[in-house]
Scaffold this motif. Structure first.
Motif, PDB file in Angstrom:
ATOM      1  N   ALA A 154       3.646   2.521  -8.250  1.00 43.27           N
ATOM      2  CA  ALA A 154       3.091   3.457  -7.272  1.00 43.27           C
ATOM      3  C   ALA A 154       2.604   4.680  -8.040  1.00 43.27           C
ATOM      4  O   ALA A 154       3.401   5.383  -8.654  1.00 43.27           O
ATOM      5  CB  ALA A 154       4.152   3.851  -6.246  1.00 43.27           C
ATOM      6  N   ASN A 156       0.379   8.244  -8.043  1.00 47.08           N
ATOM      7  CA  ASN A 156      -0.300   9.325  -7.333  1.00 47.08           C
ATOM      8  C   ASN A 156      -1.302   9.971  -8.273  1.00 47.08           C
ATOM      9  O   ASN A 156      -0.925  10.449  -9.337  1.00 47.08           O
ATOM     10  CB  ASN A 156       0.700  10.387  -6.863  1.00 47.08           C
ATOM     11  N   ARG A 187      -3.199   1.297  -2.227  1.00 46.11           N
ATOM     12  CA  ARG A 187      -1.884   1.798  -1.818  1.00 46.11           C
ATOM     13  C   ARG A 187      -1.906   3.316  -1.642  1.00 46.11           C
ATOM     14  O   ARG A 187      -1.407   3.856  -0.639  1.00 46.11           O
ATOM     15  CB  ARG A 187      -0.858   1.378  -2.866  1.00 46.11           C
ATOM     16  N   GLU A 188      -2.513   4.015  -2.593  1.00 44.56           N
ATOM     17  CA  GLU A 188      -2.529   5.470  -2.505  1.00 44.56           C
ATOM     18  C   GLU A 188      -3.480   5.963  -1.427  1.00 44.56           C
ATOM     19  O   GLU A 188      -3.201   6.941  -0.739  1.00 44.56           O
ATOM     20  CB  GLU A 188      -2.895   6.093  -3.851  1.00 44.56           C
ATOM     21  N   ARG A 191      -1.696   5.868   1.842  1.00 40.13           N
ATOM     22  CA  ARG A 191      -0.779   6.999   2.018  1.00 40.13           C
ATOM     23  C   ARG A 191      -1.522   8.289   2.343  1.00 40.13           C
ATOM     24  O   ARG A 191      -1.136   9.025   3.263  1.00 40.13           O
ATOM     25  CB  ARG A 191       0.050   7.190   0.739  1.00 40.13           C
ATOM     26  N   ASP A 195      -0.933  10.217   5.798  1.00 38.57           N
ATOM     27  CA  ASP A 195      -0.109  11.422   5.735  1.00 38.57           C
ATOM     28  C   ASP A 195      -0.917  12.709   5.671  1.00 38.57           C
ATOM     29  O   ASP A 195      -0.555  13.708   6.303  1.00 38.57           O
ATOM     30  CB  ASP A 195       0.823  11.348   4.519  1.00 38.57           C
ATOM     31  N   ALA A 219       7.866   2.960   0.195  1.00 34.43           N
ATOM     32  CA  ALA A 219       7.542   4.349   0.547  1.00 34.43           C
ATOM     33  C   ALA A 219       6.193   4.792  -0.003  1.00 34.43           C
ATOM     34  O   ALA A 219       5.635   5.800   0.461  1.00 34.43           O
ATOM     35  CB  ALA A 219       8.641   5.276   0.033  1.00 34.43           C
ATOM     36  N   ALA A 220       5.624   4.042  -0.954  1.00 34.90           N
ATOM     37  CA  ALA A 220       4.356   4.435  -1.566  1.00 34.90           C
ATOM     38  C   ALA A 220       3.200   4.422  -0.588  1.00 34.90           C
ATOM     39  O   ALA A 220       2.177   5.065  -0.836  1.00 34.90           O
ATOM     40  CB  ALA A 220       4.039   3.520  -2.744  1.00 34.90           C
ATOM     41  N   ILE A 221       3.315   3.710   0.551  1.00 33.09           N
ATOM     42  CA  ILE A 221       2.210   3.684   1.512  1.00 33.09           C
ATOM     43  C   ILE A 221       2.355   4.780   2.567  1.00 33.09           C
ATOM     44  O   ILE A 221       1.549   4.854   3.494  1.00 33.09           O
ATOM     45  CB  ILE A 221       2.081   2.303   2.190  1.00 33.09           C
ATOM     46  N   GLY A 222       3.364   5.628   2.424  1.00 31.11           N
ATOM     47  CA  GLY A 222       3.526   6.738   3.349  1.00 31.11           C
ATOM     48  C   GLY A 222       3.730   6.275   4.780  1.00 31.11           C
ATOM     49  O   GLY A 222       4.494   5.343   5.053  1.00 31.11           O
TER      50      GLY A 222
END
Length: 384
Positions: A154, A156, A187-188, A191, A195, A219-222
């Motif tokens: 994951a 960012n 994935r990011e 998120r 979010d 949790a990486a997909i928010g």
């Protein structure tokens, strides 16, 4: 944040005679070579948090391989572990063309197979609560004779390469060879849209690569929601189900590869839903020439011109034209992890079909890991 006028002009006024503005530098959280759950400082003051849960992947390996990799100085750059029956186990690292053998003798697969569990119809499995992917190679009798243990991370920071495009609320298709980082970007983006942009995001996760294995997504997909797909052949049905049942504003789908999935993408786009998707192929021309996926960029048809029209255009009477508006208004070629070429799909397809080189945006990171956007660049890809 409203897109700046300069970003709009490149797409609305693509006149070659216009003087391109200088490259734009934007602050970011730069990608660093760490693989833990802690921030890593880099030049320019940026930082990023990268989570890989590497210890969970190492647990499925025999003890001697696990100890070998835990003491490996390049473990943060570990890409995958190759386990083939009757061969020495091998580790592969980012940025290295070759691999590194982890022991001198041959391997037995039973221990790793027991730790992984059952494989799906696409011969993929995962480790619950992580983003790692285990893929199987089978013999003609259906026995597992090889495993590819791919590290899932994951990250960012990748989204800074396209954050400005997300403001347009238009669909984006990512192209790139396997391993270039398309799924990590998906994935990011999921998120960030859920979010930060407060969008209703649904991920159609065919092999649990985006949201990780298990019923609870990583949790990486928010705050994005994740719909799992029972069989790979059912991906297009789950895509339509997501729109009809769950009212998303954004649908994210990885590895669009069949005609049914391309048609599902068009159906979703026509309902006003933003799509973020990926497809295998390194260049826009690969998609235009692919009869299965060409509909993603508008499709191609042969048009016969009249004599006067052909003379006026100085072309043959039979020419190729784009058939319909593209499903994805933006298309990004991920050449490398930090080198992307951005197309305004409709304009680039038309120019390529007419034998011309379109103008594109080149997005890359400089030596300080800042995002640099070069506008008005002449496309360097192959024509049709």
């Amino acid at each position: 944040m409203t897109p700046s006028p300069a970003r709009i002009l490149i797409f609305l006024l693509p006149t070659p005679s216009l003087i391109p503005p200088p490259p734009v530098r934007r602050p970011h959280r730069a990608l660093a070579g760490t693989a833990r759950c802690a921030p890593e400082a880099v030049a320019g003051g940026g930082f990023v948090v990268i989570e890989d849960d590497l210890s969970e992947l190492l647990q499925i390996l025999p003890r001697d391989l696990r100890d070998n990799l835990q003491n490996e100085p390049r473990r943060d750059q570990l890409l995958e572990v190759i386990l083939d029956l009757g061969r020495r186990p091998e580790a592969r690292f980012l940025g290295n063309s070759g691999g590194q053998y982890l022991r001198d003798n041959e391997l037995e697969l039973e221990e790793a197979q027991r730790a992984v569990g059952e494989f799906g119809g696409d011969n993929r499995a995962g480790i619950e609560g992580t983003l790692h992917r285990i893929s199987a190679i089978r013999s003609r009798k259906g026995m597992v004779v090889g495993l590819t243990c791919r590290v899932g991370r994951a990250v960012n920071g990748h989204v800074d390469m396209v954050r400005d495009l997300l403001n347009y609320k238009e669909s984006i298709l990512f192209l790139g060879r396997p391993g270039v980082g398309k799924t990590t970007v998906m994935r990011e983006i999921a998120r960030v849209l859920a979010d930060e942009f407060q969008k209703r995001v649904v991920i159609v996760d065919t092999s649990n690569e985006i949201g990780g294995d298990g019923d609870i997504p990583h949790a990486a997909i928010g705050g994005a929601r994740r719909m799992q797909v029972p069989e790979p052949s059912m991906q297009h049905r789950v895509m339509i189900e997501a729109v009809e049942n769950h009212m998303p504003e954004v649908v994210i789908v990885d590895e669009i590869g069949t005609e049914a999935e391309a048609q599902a993408c068009r159906s979703i786009a026509e309902r006003g839903v933003m799509l973020i998707g990926t497809a295998h192929g390194e260049r826009l021309a690969n998609i235009i020439k692919n009869p299965v996926l060409s509909d993603l960029v508008g499709g191609v048809e042969t048009v016969t011109l009249g004599d006067e029209e052909a003379r006026a255009r100085r072309t043959q009477k039979s020419i190729l034209e784009r058939k319909a508006p593209p499903t994805f208004p933006f298309l990004i070629e991920m050449r490398e992890r930090h080198y992307w070429v951005t197309h305004r799909t409709e304009r680039s397809v038309d120019m390529l079909l007419h034998g011309k080189k379109p103008l594109v945006e080149v997005r890359k990171r400089d030596n300080e890991f800042e995002v640099v956007i070069e506008r008005w660049a002449t496309y360097d890809g192959d024509g049709l």
